[in-house]
Design an enzyme around this catalytic site. Sequence first.
Site, PDB file in Angstrom:
ATOM      1  N   ASP A  97     -44.649  29.047  30.429  1.00 37.85           N
ATOM      2  CA  ASP A  97     -44.343  29.649  29.142  1.00 37.85           C
ATOM      3  C   ASP A  97     -43.561  28.778  28.511  1.00 37.85           C
ATOM      4  O   ASP A  97     -42.220  29.030  29.495  1.00 37.85           O
ATOM      5  CB  ASP A  97     -43.786  31.261  29.451  1.00 37.85           C
ATOM      6  CG  ASP A  97     -44.149  32.458  28.282  1.00 37.85           C
ATOM      7  OD1 ASP A  97     -43.371  31.731  27.190  1.00 37.85           O
ATOM      8  OD2 ASP A  97     -44.114  32.904  28.933  1.00 37.85           O
ATOM      9  N   LYS A 105     -45.281  20.577  10.255  1.00 34.73           N
ATOM     10  CA  LYS A 105     -45.607  20.938   9.439  1.00 34.73           C
ATOM     11  C   LYS A 105     -46.470  22.702  10.123  1.00 34.73           C
ATOM     12  O   LYS A 105     -46.493  22.719  10.423  1.00 34.73           O
ATOM     13  CB  LYS A 105     -45.373  20.639   7.981  1.00 34.73           C
ATOM     14  CG  LYS A 105     -47.164  20.180   8.050  1.00 34.73           C
ATOM     15  CD  LYS A 105     -47.638  19.368   6.494  1.00 34.73           C
ATOM     16  CE  LYS A 105     -49.323  19.882   5.986  1.00 34.73           C
ATOM     17  NZ  LYS A 105     -49.665  21.158   5.721  1.00 34.73           N
ATOM     18  N   HIS A 108     -48.313  13.347   7.806  1.00 40.38           N
ATOM     19  CA  HIS A 108     -49.282  12.793   8.268  1.00 40.38           C
ATOM     20  C   HIS A 108     -49.318  11.821   6.891  1.00 40.38           C
ATOM     21  O   HIS A 108     -49.715  10.474   6.785  1.00 40.38           O
ATOM     22  CB  HIS A 108     -50.462  12.892   9.003  1.00 40.38           C
ATOM     23  CG  HIS A 108     -51.254  13.891   8.045  1.00 40.38           C
ATOM     24  ND1 HIS A 108     -51.634  15.596   7.779  1.00 40.38           N
ATOM     25  CD2 HIS A 108     -52.631  13.130   7.098  1.00 40.38           C
ATOM     26  CE1 HIS A 108     -52.404  15.705   6.924  1.00 40.38           C
ATOM     27  NE2 HIS A 108     -52.694  14.028   6.680  1.00 40.38           N
ATOM     28  N   GLU A 140     -61.432  17.737  -1.684  1.00 39.08           N
ATOM     29  CA  GLU A 140     -62.074  17.560  -0.359  1.00 39.08           C
ATOM     30  C   GLU A 140     -62.958  18.469  -1.175  1.00 39.08           C
ATOM     31  O   GLU A 140     -63.339  20.072  -1.449  1.00 39.08           O
ATOM     32  CB  GLU A 140     -61.064  18.528   0.030  1.00 39.08           C
ATOM     33  CG  GLU A 140     -59.220  18.358   0.626  1.00 39.08           C
ATOM     34  CD  GLU A 140     -58.838  19.032   1.569  1.00 39.08           C
ATOM     35  OE1 GLU A 140     -58.096  19.178   2.554  1.00 39.08           O
ATOM     36  OE2 GLU A 140     -59.140  19.982   1.277  1.00 39.08           O
ATOM     37  N   ASP A 158     -50.084  24.254   1.349  1.00 38.93           N
ATOM     38  CA  ASP A 158     -50.612  23.564   2.483  1.00 38.93           C
ATOM     39  C   ASP A 158     -49.783  22.262   1.809  1.00 38.93           C
ATOM     40  O   ASP A 158     -50.055  21.122   2.882  1.00 38.93           O
ATOM     41  CB  ASP A 158     -52.135  24.279   2.963  1.00 38.93           C
ATOM     42  CG  ASP A 158     -52.692  23.377   3.676  1.00 38.93           C
ATOM     43  OD1 ASP A 158     -52.113  23.298   4.695  1.00 38.93           O
ATOM     44  OD2 ASP A 158     -53.743  23.108   3.144  1.00 38.93           O
ATOM     45  N   HIS A 164     -47.775  16.991   1.699  1.00 37.60           N
ATOM     46  CA  HIS A 164     -47.697  15.750   1.266  1.00 37.60           C
ATOM     47  C   HIS A 164     -48.111  15.188  -0.063  1.00 37.60           C
ATOM     48  O   HIS A 164     -47.518  14.312  -0.303  1.00 37.60           O
ATOM     49  CB  HIS A 164     -49.870  15.466   1.179  1.00 37.60           C
ATOM     50  CG  HIS A 164     -49.676  16.581   3.212  1.00 37.60           C
ATOM     51  ND1 HIS A 164     -49.169  16.485   3.850  1.00 37.60           N
ATOM     52  CD2 HIS A 164     -51.252  16.881   3.129  1.00 37.60           C
ATOM     53  CE1 HIS A 164     -49.958  16.751   4.982  1.00 37.60           C
ATOM     54  NE2 HIS A 164     -50.748  17.183   4.471  1.00 37.60           N
ATOM     55  N   LYS A 219     -60.261  22.529  -2.857  1.00 33.54           N
ATOM     56  CA  LYS A 219     -60.841  22.467  -1.890  1.00 33.54           C
ATOM     57  C   LYS A 219     -62.506  23.055  -2.119  1.00 33.54           C
ATOM     58  O   LYS A 219     -62.622  23.239  -4.027  1.00 33.54           O
ATOM     59  CB  LYS A 219     -60.937  23.973  -0.558  1.00 33.54           C
ATOM     60  CG  LYS A 219     -59.994  22.975   0.164  1.00 33.54           C
ATOM     61  CD  LYS A 219     -59.760  23.954   1.560  1.00 33.54           C
ATOM     62  CE  LYS A 219     -58.864  23.984   2.390  1.00 33.54           C
ATOM     63  NZ  LYS A 219     -58.930  22.381   3.114  1.00 33.54           N
TER      64      LYS A 219
END
Length: 474
Positions: A97, A150, A180, A218, A237, A242, A328
Amino acid sequence: MHVAARSGPTGDATRPADALVIFGISGDLAKVMTFRSLYRLERRGLLACPIVGVAVDQWTDDDLRTHARAAVEATGETIDEQVFARLAARMSYVSGDFADAATYTRVGSAIEGKRSPVFYLEIPPSLFGMVIKHLTDAGLTGSARVVVEKPFGHDLASARALAAEIHESIDESQLYRIDHFLGKMGTDELLYLRFGNTMIEPIWNREHIACVQITMAESFGVDDRGHFYDPVGALRDVVVNHLLQVLAVAAMEAPAGNDAKTLMDAKYSVLRAMEDAKPAHYVRGQYDGYLSVDGVASGSSTETYAALRLQIDNWRWSGVPWFIRAGKKLPVTQTELRAVFRDPPQLLFMAHGHRRPEPNQFVVKLDPATGTQVVLEAHRADMPNPGPIELDMEFGEQGGEAPTPYEVLLVDAMAGNGSRFTRQDSVEESWRVMAPLLTSPPPVHTYAQGSWGPPEADGLVAGCGGWHGPWIAS
């Protein structure tokens, strides 16, 4: 033994890692990204230390290795048995834990004698402070590096609070925040293309460039991530982290050195010079069908599409609008940066009635492949009058497959190279720029799946020839 890491790290901050400890090794990120990256690093001969996985699951070492193999295979990699055997031999597992001090005693035993461990926290940010404090109380962070994923807060206040909690245990220089996008070959290439070519850098400024457009399209939707995505939305997001990092790389001045501090300072200077974003220059969209996704709140106004206009108030970029769009369920999946140059003057030597030339464009594709394209005006045999021609190259055609972002970032973290990670002051400036859009968001517009988002976004770029691209290589 207790080590007070708050006094600052000990030893050489760039000493190669002699252990990689991954908290949350049984989670989705490890399954999708980490195991594959570790396997590819092993194949390239870039791993040189033991790997310890830590999670609550009651696994054995062999369970971890079996899970790792299945994860690598699921990503489409063809396993070389000798390579995987070497990777498996590095792996061991600690169950426990994260809130239990005994877990960290076992971690300490697993890396006993190691002088420069790297702790990679693939866990929710709400657990960062607790885990890092336990590591410090166990005497494990004195000369360690800690890698975190993040999000780094959900607004300026929470970003500062998270950093303050972490800094109670470790120094900022020990903290490596993964974005990334900074591990992608394209961002490195963008920086090199700008400053390694004398034909580009002299015109990379407000005298020659009319606008810059960054697109992250996307074709897929939220799918089974509704519970995660709905409280976050496109702006939090991908834009605030990014795409602002891509902007900073594209807009920065030439760094005077290749050390991490110099590179981070250059990016910070761009973000510091940015004006606060204006809600009047922000369009939000939500694709049809989003509300039926499992985990999405009834009547949610979360945006799955964000388009905005930003300004950088410095000598290089003053007056040049920077446009960002991310969404998206768009027609394609691709991320690119596109510089649109100013219109040429009237060509008086051309025949009367000939159309004005289109502005030149310079494109750097960042994802899913990397490449560059230049759009020029020229005579063409298939047209009665001059028109645009495209000169392009995907880097994979000449240089082969590039490392994945997580390969790049894990190697850097283990080597103590912080240049591709995000520093706290840049995190805070990014949230400062976005704050007005979070506190006063405009209404959300619906858009059809497979479209380029709500038509209201077209008004943002009306003075810059509309949205361009993206460039899809044939």
